[in-house]
Motif scaffolding. Structure first.
Motif, PDB file in Angstrom:
ATOM      1  N   GLU A   7       0.856  -1.192   0.000  1.00 39.30           N
ATOM      2  CA  GLU A   7       0.000   0.000   0.000  1.00 39.30           C
ATOM      3  C   GLU A   7       0.887   1.235   0.000  1.00 39.30           C
ATOM      4  O   GLU A   7       1.747   1.392   0.865  1.00 39.30           O
ATOM      5  N   ASP A   8       0.697   2.123  -1.013  1.00 38.93           N
ATOM      6  CA  ASP A   8       1.559   3.293  -1.116  1.00 38.93           C
ATOM      7  C   ASP A   8       1.136   4.442  -0.210  1.00 38.93           C
ATOM      8  O   ASP A   8       1.913   5.378   0.003  1.00 38.93           O
ATOM      9  N   GLU A   9      -0.072   4.403   0.327  1.00 39.25           N
ATOM     10  CA  GLU A   9      -0.478   5.403   1.310  1.00 39.25           C
ATOM     11  C   GLU A   9       0.117   4.982   2.654  1.00 39.25           C
ATOM     12  O   GLU A   9      -0.411   4.095   3.333  1.00 39.25           O
ATOM     13  N   HIS A  11       0.364   6.217   5.662  1.00 33.63           N
ATOM     14  CA  HIS A  11      -0.436   6.295   6.883  1.00 33.63           C
ATOM     15  C   HIS A  11      -1.459   5.159   6.952  1.00 33.63           C
ATOM     16  O   HIS A  11      -1.692   4.589   8.025  1.00 33.63           O
ATOM     17  N   LEU A  12      -2.060   4.821   5.810  1.00 32.47           N
ATOM     18  CA  LEU A  12      -3.008   3.708   5.778  1.00 32.47           C
ATOM     19  C   LEU A  12      -2.284   2.397   6.045  1.00 32.47           C
ATOM     20  O   LEU A  12      -2.779   1.543   6.804  1.00 32.47           O
ATOM     21  N   HIS A  31       5.659  -0.236   0.098  1.00 28.97           N
ATOM     22  CA  HIS A  31       4.875   0.878  -0.432  1.00 28.97           C
ATOM     23  C   HIS A  31       4.979   1.066  -1.940  1.00 28.97           C
ATOM     24  O   HIS A  31       4.605   2.116  -2.456  1.00 28.97           O
ATOM     25  N   ASP A  51      -2.837  -3.181  -2.789  1.00 34.87           N
ATOM     26  CA  ASP A  51      -3.476  -2.018  -3.411  1.00 34.87           C
ATOM     27  C   ASP A  51      -3.328  -2.120  -4.924  1.00 34.87           C
ATOM     28  O   ASP A  51      -2.341  -2.669  -5.430  1.00 34.87           O
ATOM     29  N   LYS A 101     -12.138   0.923  -0.643  1.00 37.07           N
ATOM     30  CA  LYS A 101     -11.848   1.986   0.316  1.00 37.07           C
ATOM     31  C   LYS A 101     -12.958   3.039   0.263  1.00 37.07           C
ATOM     32  O   LYS A 101     -13.448   3.344  -0.833  1.00 37.07           O
TER      33      LYS A 101
END
Length: 225
Positions: A7-9, A11-12, A31, A51, A101
């Protein structure tokens, strides 16, 4: 059980890592798509949260490459709400499920449990049995003959691995990869320490289960009569 988050976000990914760790999963997070593929190809993960929109390599390409190389690890896609075509492509290329999401923690955990059941794994909410012992990985409790005691997380993960492999020998290298990750600097004596802890707890419970050492090979869990 060991899960991979791609997942590149950031914080998520960090939030998901904390949620999964609270449910007693071991978690690695990367990420970008290339790092995700590199980690997935190790084969050490029980499930991957992937993701679709990723830098360097998109999630669909990661999934397609994994499946073409024979990596059958369950994959749950993390998708944006309107990405219908990507969801279809992902499922066609071998994704096990998808979550749009934003999603709730309860929904995500339910989908993870369902994907692991379809794979044939024992998910942490279920009790795992071998001989006269019973391990509940959700609350880290080991029971035998009406007695129970609390394990620490790594003890629970190690015993779960040995129980799931039943009478197969598990090498120290396999244990390190599964519990700490394939790029970990953990040494063999770390494994020996946790094996020693577990042996003492099995003796304390008067269990008819032993962890036997196969010299030069690894460890095997055996039930004695």
């Amino acid at each position: 059980m060991r899960l991979l988050i791609v997942e590149d976000e950031v914080h998520l990914a960090e939030a998901l890592t904390q949620i999964l760790k609270k449910h007693n999963y071991s978690v690695d997070a990367v990420h970008d798509g290339q790092s995700g593929l590199d980690n997935a190809m190790s084969g050490i993960y029980d499930l991957i949260l992937l993701d679709i929109m990723l830098p360097e390599m998109d999630g669909i390409t990661v999934l397609k490459t994994m499946r073409s190389k024979g990596i059958a690890t369950p994959v749950i896609l993390l998708t944006a709400k309107g990405e219908i075509s990507d969801k279809i492509s992902g499922l066609d290329y071998g994704a096990d499920d998808y979550v749009a999401k934003p999603f709730s923690t309860e929904e995500l955990m339910a989908r993870i449990r369902a994907a692991l059941r379809r794979k044939g794994e024992v998910v942490p909410e279920d009790a795992l049995k071998f001989g006269d012992i019973e391990l509940n990985a959700a609350n880290l409790k080991l029971a035998c003959g009406g007695k129970e005691l609390k394990l620490i997380l790594k003890e629970s993960e190690l015993l779960e691995l040995l129980m799931s492999r039943k009478n197969a020998v598990t090498s120290k290298e396999q244990i390190i990869e599964k519990l700490w990750g394939f790029d970990s600097e953990v040494e063999h004596n770390n494994v020996e320490v946790y094996i020693s802890f577990l042996r003492k707890k099995l003796v304390f419970l008067h269990a008819a289960v032993r962890i036997n050492t196969i010299r030069g090979v690894g460890y095997v869990l055996e039930a004695t009569s």
